[in-house]
Design an enzyme around this catalytic site. Structure first.
Site, short mmCIF file in Angstrom:
data_model
loop_
_atom_site.label_atom_id
_atom_site.label_comp_id
_atom_site.label_asym_id
_atom_site.label_seq_id
_atom_site.Cartn_x
_atom_site.Cartn_y
_atom_site.Cartn_z
N VAL A 99 0.84 -1.20 0.00
CA VAL A 99 0.00 0.00 0.00
C VAL A 99 0.88 1.25 0.00
CG1 VAL A 99 -1.70 1.30 1.30
CG2 VAL A 99 -1.90 -1.18 1.15
N ALA A 100 2.00 1.17 0.74
CA ALA A 100 2.88 2.34 0.85
C ALA A 100 3.56 2.65 -0.47
CB ALA A 100 3.92 2.09 1.93
N ASP A 151 -4.36 17.51 -44.27
CA ASP A 151 -5.19 17.46 -45.45
C ASP A 151 -5.17 18.87 -46.06
OD1 ASP A 151 -7.33 16.55 -47.15
OD2 ASP A 151 -8.64 17.80 -45.94
N ASP A 166 -10.88 16.88 -42.83
CA ASP A 166 -12.25 17.34 -42.62
C ASP A 166 -13.27 16.49 -43.36
OD1 ASP A 166 -11.36 18.12 -45.11
OD2 ASP A 166 -12.75 19.79 -45.21
N ASP A 190 -11.04 11.38 -44.88
CA ASP A 190 -9.93 11.45 -43.93
C ASP A 190 -10.16 10.55 -42.71
OD1 ASP A 190 -8.74 13.47 -45.48
OD2 ASP A 190 -10.05 14.95 -44.58
N GLU A 210 7.62 6.34 2.45
CA GLU A 210 6.80 5.41 3.23
C GLU A 210 7.44 4.02 3.28
OE1 GLU A 210 2.96 5.67 1.41
OE2 GLU A 210 2.88 7.81 1.77
N ASN A 262 -1.41 8.93 0.89
CA ASN A 262 -1.20 8.80 -0.56
C ASN A 262 -2.30 9.47 -1.36
OD1 ASN A 262 1.08 7.44 -0.17
ND2 ASN A 262 0.30 5.42 -0.70
#
Length: 957
Positions: free
Chosen positions: A256-257, A303, A649, A653, A717, A742
């Site tokens: 966990v640390a 393009d 566009d 494309d 930790e 944390n």
């Protein structure tokens, strides 16, 4: 359909760190059950872990569901109905009922319902706007003859009508050859479905980092177990098995640390904030991680039609005869304006603005002819706040020209026109001409004549106006209009040669599409026109038009190049048009000519593989492409380890937008392109890309800062738990306390670090290499030093309480070491002292306060706090205040303090906390000093030489 919801949710948990955490939660749950603990506190830890994971998953799911709408929008481009031959007559049916072999009729304005082959022309010509499929800026003429080209691309297939494109002129019949997925549009949809999403560079980095952490954690947990194997039999644990479980719990606490639980959430928040900032720059981000990908983009494939240009044909040059005394004096005018908006200025040869263009006879007649010899419509669309066309784009360009020339008669016309509403202004001058004249007859454009004419009556004069290809019109003219006097003179050979040379320079050097305009008086009483009338015309003028480049593109491209990003222009148009447009933009001035830098799709495909690789490295222009070529180009570049951004566009494309590392669509583009993209430019401005790249780079730099910040806390930790286990003193921090630190106390300042200002020279640097590590040699060493200090300070706080605190037992150190044998010995103090909450509260508070000081260290990687003071990022100051407030809250509010097993502290204890915490600033200032003096670099080379240099540079050294 799209990905099912449960799959999206599961996908969020497909992350190594998350899996380790889930495992830790399950283990801690089982352990509490084995120990027979009950009540609230037993289940706090697994519950908190799961809550964090759920919150993180929710953010991920929300951002991704939006992306699933993409394929739905392709269907908007399929025609709804079709006029089909059934049972001997034409009837209107839903387009979905068409089958190959059906005969369909199409006319102006129709959306083509399927891929079809032309079989019959019902007018002189049939033209189709197929820009959304091929990206050609002008409409394509269709014919009955089949094409002779080998390796024909869509643009060469002149006898095929493609599904989803729009007919802009003429009428015809065609036989259906493909429906649904077998159409050109359908194949685009398929290739969008088959495009896999690549993981973004940052995600890959974080994954690598996660697996590295996982290995470290596994190693440390094993180590703790092995170091303490001798303690397993201690009577305090009640047997060997009990001892094993006790140390197993420590190992879980270590896991966990070591994992920065807040990291995924902070990265997501940072990207989301970046997205917000980009929206202000008119770049709308559709998928979060792409924000950061932008920062390491190395090539932008852009393009041409609609992206670099406006895709709105505009007249840019006019050429008329000024006078004829000793020889022809020809005048050229240039016209400003790049859209269909009726706003633009006409300039003469010397670049001076014409105040009243309509006073000049040639321009006056030019406008009249443009307005009358015209089938198109120009209108204002209030929803989109722009001017739109119906019909042929070249004709609309003439409509706009007529508006720019204005009306004759009175001087204040321009200010009067400006007072009209946009809706009225759109075609005001054109309507004026249409009301002045009555159209009697029209002679349509045909392929052999290459011109069209209209017959108009005004009071007692009947005039024929013609427009067409310059060579056809010139050969039919006998007279020419003079611009200075308004008289007509005979067309002499010298005038004709001069006009032809102007036409060739327009067409060849500037690749303008040229039209010539002419007129002729017709005797009253004639009601119709025939091709025989089209001779002895009076030449009015020549106009040259183009799909104009957007004004801001040039500077944007240059700043891309200075940021080490290559721009490749990709277009369906032919080579010469594209090359001259690139010249006009002016961003490719560093190339003498385009040989070796410009390829058509077929030329490129014919090259042998090795040559293709070289071509890709030099390419600046790729022309005559189909949608599949765009995708191929993107893939080929990705194989060379480029990070590719693609802008586009049209529907054509879409596959490439999806395949690219980051797809950028234009706001005015098709819905399909937008939904396939990662980012949409709301103002269609190529320059927004540059701002977005800078933003992406800044986000990456900040991400790097807070990842480092969070990790130094985790190292601390781990050191703390490890040291405590090796010394054999009681557990300093409980897993729940670690989670709190944390998540909350690291999470808030880390998010605030994401607000650090971007460096001024962020766009001068080359793009970072994808394989560059987030934390390399010397930096890693710096964080180890800081982390080690954090860990030792935390343990020191714990030990201090037992040995020296006035509120504590003032034990000798030896007693603290042997705490676990306390019940079996005679002692001067009660054994319950080791369960006192004070010492762990002191160490937890030390951990929190040290991290607050450390957050200030992370305002800049190498700059001293004296140079960049804390108030340069007020968000950080605010988040530190908020974090301290929350920490005080859990210390002094009863239910919370029980939950986190902490207790209120006295002033003396707070003083020690500050004494232990502050030195972290001094240590980091010293380390930063070395970094600046580049001792750090030298140390780093000894430390891990290879990781500091990108791969390619290592060979050169």
């Amino acid at each position: 359909a799209g990905t099912p919801f449960w799959k999206l949710v599961l996908k969020q948990f497909d992350d190594l760190l998350v899996k380790i955490l889930i495992a830790a939660a399950i283990v801690s749950f089982i352990l509490t059950l084995i120990n027979g603990e009950t009540g609230l506190t037993a289940f706090v830890e697994p519950f908190v872990i799961l809550l964090i994971l759920a919150a993180n998953a929710a953010v991920g799911v929300i951002t991704e569901t939006n992306a699933e709408k993409a394929l739905e929008e392709l269907r908007a481009y399929q025609a709804e109905v079709a006029t089909v031959l059934r049972n001997g007559g034409f009837s209107i049916l839903p387009a979905t009922e068409l089958v190959p072999g059906d005969i369909v009729e199409v006319t102006v304005g129709c959306k083509v319902p399927a891929d079809m082959r032309m079989i019959e022309m019902l007018s002189d010509q049939l033209r189709v706007d197929q820009a959304i499929l091929t990206g050609e800026s002008s409409s394509a003429e269709k014919e009955l003859e089949s094409t002779v080209a080998t390796n024909a691309v869509y643009q060469d297939k002149t006898n095929i009508l493609f599904s989803g494109t729009v007919v802009v002129a003429g009428r015809g019949r065609a036989v259906v050859v493909g429906v649904g997925a077998n159409t050109a549009m359908g194949s685009i949809r398929d290739s969008m479905l088959h495009t896999d999403d690549e993981a973004t560079p940052l995600k890959k980095k974080l994954d690598e980092f996660g697996s590295f952490l996982a290995k470290v954690i596994a190693g440390i947990c094993m180590l703790v177990w092995i170091v303490n194997i001798g303690h397993f039999r201690d009577p305090a644990h009640g047997g060997f098995f009990g001892g094993a479980i006790h140390y197993f719990k420590i190992a879980v606490a270590l896991a966990v640390a070591a994992i920065p639980e807040g990291l995924p959430a902070v990265v997501t928040t940072c990207l989301a904030l970046g997205t917000k900032r980009m929206a202000r720059l008119n770049a709308i981000v559709r998928s979060l991680p792409s924000v950061e990908t932008l920062g390491c983009t190395t090539v932008i494939c852009s393009d041409k039609t609609g992206t670099l240009t406006t895709n709105m044909m505009s007249v840019s040059k006019i050429c008329v005869l000024d006078s004829f005394h000793h020889g022809p004096l020809i005048t050229e005018y240039s016209v400003s304006g790049t859209t269909y908006a009726p706003e633009g200025i006409i300039y003469d040869n010397n670049g001076l603005q014409l105040e009243l263009p309509a006073k000049l006879p040639s321009l006056f007649h030019l406008a009249m002819c443009s307005a009358l010899c015209n089938e198109s419509v120009l209108q204002y669309n209030p929803d989109k706040a722009c001017y739109e066309k119906i019909g042929e784009s070249t004709e609309v360009a003439l409509r706009v020209l007529a508006e720019k020339v204005g009306l004759p008669g009175f001087d204040s016309i321009s200010s009067a026109l400006n007072m009209l509403s946009k809706h009225e202004r759109a075609s005001y001058c054109n309507h004026y001409w249409e009301n002045q004249f009555r159209k009697v007859s029209t002679l349509d454009f045909s392929r052999d004549r290459k011109m069209m004419s209209v017959l108009c009556i005004q009071k007692h004069t009947q005039i024929m106006f013609s427009k067409g290809a310059p060579e056809s019109i010139l050969s039919r003219c006998s007279h020419i209009l003079c611009n200075d006097s308004g008289s007509t003179v005979l067309m002499s050979a010298s005038i004709r040669d001069e006009l032809e040379s102007r036409f060739h320079s327009f067409a060849a050097n500037e690749t303008l599409r040229c039209l010539a305009l002419a007129m002729k008086l017709i005797p009253m009483g004639q009601q119709s026109l025939s091709p025989h009338d089209e001779k002895d015309l009076t030449f009015i003028g020549l106009v040259g038009m183009l799909d104009p480049p957007r004004e801001e593109v040039r500077n944007a491209m240059l700043s891309c190049m200075s940021a080490g990003i290559r721009v490749i222009v990709v277009t369906g148009d032919n080579k010469s048009t594209a090359e001259s447009l690139c010249r006009k933009i002016g961003a490719f001035d560093h190339l003498e000519d385009f040989t070796g830098h410009s390829y058509t799709a077929s030329e490129f495909e014919e090259l042998p593989p090795l040559q293709q690789t070289l071509a890709l490295q030099r390419m600046a222009l790729f022309t005559r492409v189909e949608p599949s070529h765009k995708k191929m180009l993107v893939e080929a570049l990705q194989h060379q380890n480029e990070v590719v951004a693609m802008t586009g566009d049209g529907v054509n494309d879409a596959p490439a937008l999806k395949k690219a590392d980051i797809g950028i669509a234009m706001g005015s583009g098709t819905a399909v392109a937008k939904s396939a993209s990662d980012m949409v430019l709301a103002d269609d401005n190529f320059a927004s890309i540059v701002a977005a790249v800078a933003e992406g780079r800044a986000i990456y730099n900040n991400t790097k800062q807070f990842i480092r910040y969070m990790i130094s806390s985790n190292i601390g930790e781990v050191v703390c738990i490890f040291v405590a286990a090796v010394l054999g003193i009681p557990d300093t921090l409980a897993p729940v306390q670690l989670l709190w630190v944390n998540l909350v106390t690291d999470g808030l300042p880390a998010t605030a670090i994401g607000f650090n200002k971007q460096d001024s020279d962020v766009m001068k640097a080359k793009p970072r290499k994808i394989n560059e590590a987030v934390v390399s040699g010397w930096l890693f060493f710096r964080y180890l030093v800081i982390g080690a200090y954090v860990g030792l300070a935390t343990v020191a706080g714990f030990v201090w309480w037992f040995l020296y605190s006035d509120g504590g037992p003032k034990l000798p150190y030896r007693e603290l070491m042997n705490f676990d044998t306390c019940p079996t010995r005679e002692t001067t103090y009660p054994c319950t002292i080791f369960e006192d909450r004070h010492p762990s509260t002191v160490s937890m508070t030390v951990l929190v306060v040290v991290e607050m000081f450390n957050a200030l260290n992370n305002l800049s990687e190498n700059q001293s706090l004296l140079v960049i003071p804390p108030w340069s990022n007020m968000w950080l100051v605010g988040s530190i205040a908020l974090t301290m407030l929350l920490h005080v809250l859990i210390l002094y509010v009863p239910p919370l303090s029980i939950l986190f097993s902490v207790t209120p502290l006295s002033w003396a204890e707070w003083k020690i906390v500050l004494y232990l915490s502050f030195p972290v600033i001094i240590i980091d200032e010293i380390l930063k000093f070395f970094s600046r003096k580049s001792y750090g670099m030298r140390f780093g080379f000894r430390f891990r030489r290879n990781d500091l240099l990108p791969k390619s540079e290592r060979h050169d050294k």
